[in-house]
Write a protein that holds these residues in place. Structure first.
Motif, PDB file in Angstrom:
ATOM      1  N   GLY A  54      37.278  21.425  20.017  1.00 49.59           N
ATOM      2  CA  GLY A  54      37.141  21.774  21.422  1.00 49.59           C
ATOM      3  C   GLY A  54      38.214  22.679  21.992  1.00 49.59           C
ATOM      4  O   GLY A  54      38.520  22.612  23.182  1.00 49.59           O
ATOM      5  N   THR A  55      38.761  23.577  21.145  1.00 50.83           N
ATOM      6  CA  THR A  55      39.757  24.490  21.707  1.00 50.83           C
ATOM      7  C   THR A  55      39.109  25.486  22.681  1.00 50.83           C
ATOM      8  O   THR A  55      39.749  25.914  23.644  1.00 50.83           O
ATOM      9  CB  THR A  55      40.521  25.265  20.612  1.00 50.83           C
ATOM     10  OG1 THR A  55      39.596  26.066  19.874  1.00 50.83           O
ATOM     11  CG2 THR A  55      41.261  24.323  19.682  1.00 50.83           C
ATOM     12  N   ASN A  56      37.866  25.816  22.433  1.00 47.88           N
ATOM     13  CA  ASN A  56      37.172  26.706  23.389  1.00 47.88           C
ATOM     14  C   ASN A  56      36.874  25.975  24.695  1.00 47.88           C
ATOM     15  O   ASN A  56      36.961  26.571  25.777  1.00 47.88           O
ATOM     16  CB  ASN A  56      35.900  27.274  22.772  1.00 47.88           C
ATOM     17  CG  ASN A  56      36.203  28.429  21.841  1.00 47.88           C
ATOM     18  OD1 ASN A  56      36.550  29.516  22.297  1.00 47.88           O
ATOM     19  ND2 ASN A  56      36.112  28.200  20.544  1.00 47.88           N
ATOM     20  N   LEU A  57      36.549  24.696  24.596  1.00 52.84           N
ATOM     21  CA  LEU A  57      36.393  23.892  25.818  1.00 52.84           C
ATOM     22  C   LEU A  57      37.712  23.898  26.586  1.00 52.84           C
ATOM     23  O   LEU A  57      37.730  24.090  27.805  1.00 52.84           O
ATOM     24  CB  LEU A  57      36.006  22.449  25.447  1.00 52.84           C
ATOM     25  CG  LEU A  57      36.107  21.430  26.583  1.00 52.84           C
ATOM     26  CD1 LEU A  57      35.079  21.716  27.678  1.00 52.84           C
ATOM     27  CD2 LEU A  57      35.929  19.996  26.058  1.00 52.84           C
TER      28      LEU A  57
ATOM     29  N   MET B 146      40.532  33.130  17.193  1.00 54.34           N
ATOM     30  CA  MET B 146      40.486  32.220  18.349  1.00 54.34           C
ATOM     31  C   MET B 146      41.473  32.666  19.426  1.00 54.34           C
ATOM     32  O   MET B 146      41.103  32.823  20.589  1.00 54.34           O
ATOM     33  CB  MET B 146      40.848  30.794  17.914  1.00 54.34           C
ATOM     34  CG  MET B 146      39.711  30.072  17.237  1.00 54.34           C
ATOM     35  SD  MET B 146      40.258  28.413  16.790  1.00 54.34           S
ATOM     36  CE  MET B 146      38.676  27.599  16.657  1.00 54.34           C
ATOM     37  N   GLU B 147      42.730  32.869  19.000  1.00 57.25           N
ATOM     38  CA  GLU B 147      43.785  33.179  19.975  1.00 57.25           C
ATOM     39  C   GLU B 147      43.549  34.515  20.675  1.00 57.25           C
ATOM     40  O   GLU B 147      43.692  34.627  21.891  1.00 57.25           O
ATOM     41  CB  GLU B 147      45.148  33.234  19.273  1.00 57.25           C
ATOM     42  CG  GLU B 147      45.690  31.865  18.957  1.00 57.25           C
ATOM     43  CD  GLU B 147      47.008  31.924  18.188  1.00 57.25           C
ATOM     44  OE1 GLU B 147      47.529  30.852  17.871  1.00 57.25           O
ATOM     45  OE2 GLU B 147      47.493  33.043  17.895  1.00 57.25           O
ATOM     46  N   GLU B 148      43.201  35.529  19.857  1.00 54.53           N
ATOM     47  CA  GLU B 148      43.112  36.877  20.436  1.00 54.53           C
ATOM     48  C   GLU B 148      41.757  37.171  21.079  1.00 54.53           C
ATOM     49  O   GLU B 148      41.668  38.001  21.972  1.00 54.53           O
ATOM     50  CB  GLU B 148      43.403  37.943  19.365  1.00 54.53           C
ATOM     51  CG  GLU B 148      44.842  37.905  18.898  1.00 54.53           C
ATOM     52  CD  GLU B 148      45.144  39.019  17.897  1.00 54.53           C
ATOM     53  OE1 GLU B 148      44.324  39.931  17.706  1.00 54.53           O
ATOM     54  OE2 GLU B 148      46.242  38.944  17.296  1.00 54.53           O
TER      55      GLU B 148
ATOM     56  N   GLY C  72      31.210  25.616  19.773  1.00 58.18           N
ATOM     57  CA  GLY C  72      31.384  24.899  18.514  1.00 58.18           C
ATOM     58  C   GLY C  72      30.406  23.750  18.386  1.00 58.18           C
ATOM     59  O   GLY C  72      30.729  22.718  17.805  1.00 58.18           O
ATOM     60  N   PHE C  73      29.202  23.922  18.908  1.00 55.27           N
ATOM     61  CA  PHE C  73      28.175  22.883  18.846  1.00 55.27           C
ATOM     62  C   PHE C  73      27.403  23.038  17.541  1.00 55.27           C
ATOM     63  O   PHE C  73      26.804  24.083  17.295  1.00 55.27           O
ATOM     64  CB  PHE C  73      27.243  23.025  20.053  1.00 55.27           C
ATOM     65  CG  PHE C  73      26.235  21.911  20.192  1.00 55.27           C
ATOM     66  CD1 PHE C  73      26.646  20.603  20.392  1.00 55.27           C
ATOM     67  CD2 PHE C  73      24.875  22.174  20.148  1.00 55.27           C
ATOM     68  CE1 PHE C  73      25.723  19.574  20.541  1.00 55.27           C
ATOM     69  CE2 PHE C  73      23.937  21.155  20.305  1.00 55.27           C
ATOM     70  CZ  PHE C  73      24.375  19.850  20.498  1.00 55.27           C
ATOM     71  N   MET C  74      27.440  22.000  16.698  1.00 56.28           N
ATOM     72  CA  MET C  74      26.903  22.126  15.337  1.00 56.28           C
ATOM     73  C   MET C  74      25.474  21.611  15.169  1.00 56.28           C
ATOM     74  O   MET C  74      24.924  21.676  14.079  1.00 56.28           O
ATOM     75  CB  MET C  74      27.817  21.385  14.353  1.00 56.28           C
ATOM     76  CG  MET C  74      29.229  21.938  14.284  1.00 56.28           C
ATOM     77  SD  MET C  74      29.289  23.650  13.752  1.00 56.28           S
ATOM     78  CE  MET C  74      28.915  23.415  12.026  1.00 56.28           C
ATOM     79  N   SER C  75      24.886  21.084  16.218  1.00 57.64           N
ATOM     80  CA  SER C  75      23.535  20.556  16.101  1.00 57.64           C
ATOM     81  C   SER C  75      22.538  21.665  16.464  1.00 57.64           C
ATOM     82  O   SER C  75      22.790  22.438  17.393  1.00 57.64           O
ATOM     83  CB  SER C  75      23.395  19.358  17.043  1.00 57.64           C
ATOM     84  OG  SER C  75      22.173  18.721  16.853  1.00 57.64           O
TER      85      SER C  75
ATOM     86  N   ALA D 194      37.120  17.057  21.273  1.00 55.69           N
ATOM     87  CA  ALA D 194      36.738  17.638  22.570  1.00 55.69           C
ATOM     88  C   ALA D 194      36.497  16.543  23.616  1.00 55.69           C
ATOM     89  O   ALA D 194      36.737  16.755  24.818  1.00 55.69           O
ATOM     90  CB  ALA D 194      35.485  18.488  22.397  1.00 55.69           C
ATOM     91  N   LEU D 195      36.068  15.360  23.178  1.00 56.97           N
ATOM     92  CA  LEU D 195      35.821  14.258  24.122  1.00 56.97           C
ATOM     93  C   LEU D 195      37.126  13.795  24.774  1.00 56.97           C
ATOM     94  O   LEU D 195      37.148  13.438  25.957  1.00 56.97           O
ATOM     95  CB  LEU D 195      35.144  13.085  23.400  1.00 56.97           C
ATOM     96  CG  LEU D 195      33.676  13.310  23.024  1.00 56.97           C
ATOM     97  CD1 LEU D 195      33.211  12.231  22.050  1.00 56.97           C
ATOM     98  CD2 LEU D 195      32.794  13.324  24.271  1.00 56.97           C
TER      99      LEU D 195
END
Ligand code: GRF
Length: 202
Positions: free
Chosen positions: A14-17, A179-181, A91-94, A46-47
């Motif tokens: 959940g780093t994007n969250l 991710m960072e950039e 990052g949702f894998m379903s 993420a939770l």
């Protein structure tokens, strides 16, 4: 001011969250509000991020339902109950069926860690994306935020950002740089753009 109510769908770290939560706190998503986090499993870190930021969360496991249809009906019900107007896949894998995606046209966005149409579609998720980029030998990769439709990673592109590949990069190092950039910068921007558009459309 009215805000578009957003649900963020997650499965992992959940780093994007987190990037979205931080951007909202900084006032960079004035047209949107993260109202719900929906996780595909109960071990998603993420939770914890949602709880720490007092954001309502719910776990919906595909395996708990007899079919994709019943699973998606449950998610629709939850989204409806929470008056959600926009969905961010972070990052949702379903997998989501065409029934589901077409129910929310131009209301679902996804972040993908490459410059689409490179290294995307079936099988390109997580580290595999970066492994493929390194294997091919491209010198530039990046991230893409796009609308979600029935074609995997095939919906209209909203924003893209390029990231350089450096000598000696491993998939892990490259993943972190992308991710960072790119991802953490791009996703909040794209979410604000779409949230704003939905406000006008409503
Ligand atoms: C990100 O690389 C994103 O682009 C991809 O899945 C990863 C999710 O990471 N779709 P996180 O859970 O946001 O840390």
């Amino acid at each position: 001011m009215l805000k578009t109510k957003i649900a963020v769908f997650v499965s992992g770290g959940g780093t994007n969250l987190q990037a979205l939560i931080d951007a909202e706190k900084r006032g960079e998503i004035p047209n949107g509000e993260i109202a719900l986090v929906l996780a595909s499993n109960d071990t998603a870190y993420a939770l914890t991020r949602a709880a720490e930021n007092n954001i309502k969360s719910v776990v919906v496991k595909r395996k708990a339902f007899p079919s994709q249809e019943v699973y998606e009906e449950k998610m629709k019900e939850i989204l409806n109950e929470n008056s959600i107007e926009m969905i961010v896949l972070a990052g949702f894998m379903s997998l989501l069926s065409e029934d589901f995606t077409s129910f929310y046209p131009k209301r679902i966005v996804n972040i993908h860690p490459s410059l689409i149409p490179s290294f995307c579609g079936k099988g390109f998720y997580g580290l595999h994306v970066h492994e493929a980029a390194l294997e091919y030998g491209v010198k530039v990769t990046g991230a893409t935020v796009h609308y979600v439709n029935e074609i995997p990673d095939g919906g209209e592109i909203i924003l893209q950002k390029a990231v350089e590949i450096l000598e000696g990069d491993t998939p892990e190092v490259l993943q972190r740089r992308v991710m960072e950039e790119a991802e953490w910068v791009l996703l909040p921007k794209a979410v604000e753009m779409v949230a704003k558009k939905l406000q006008k459309g409503n």
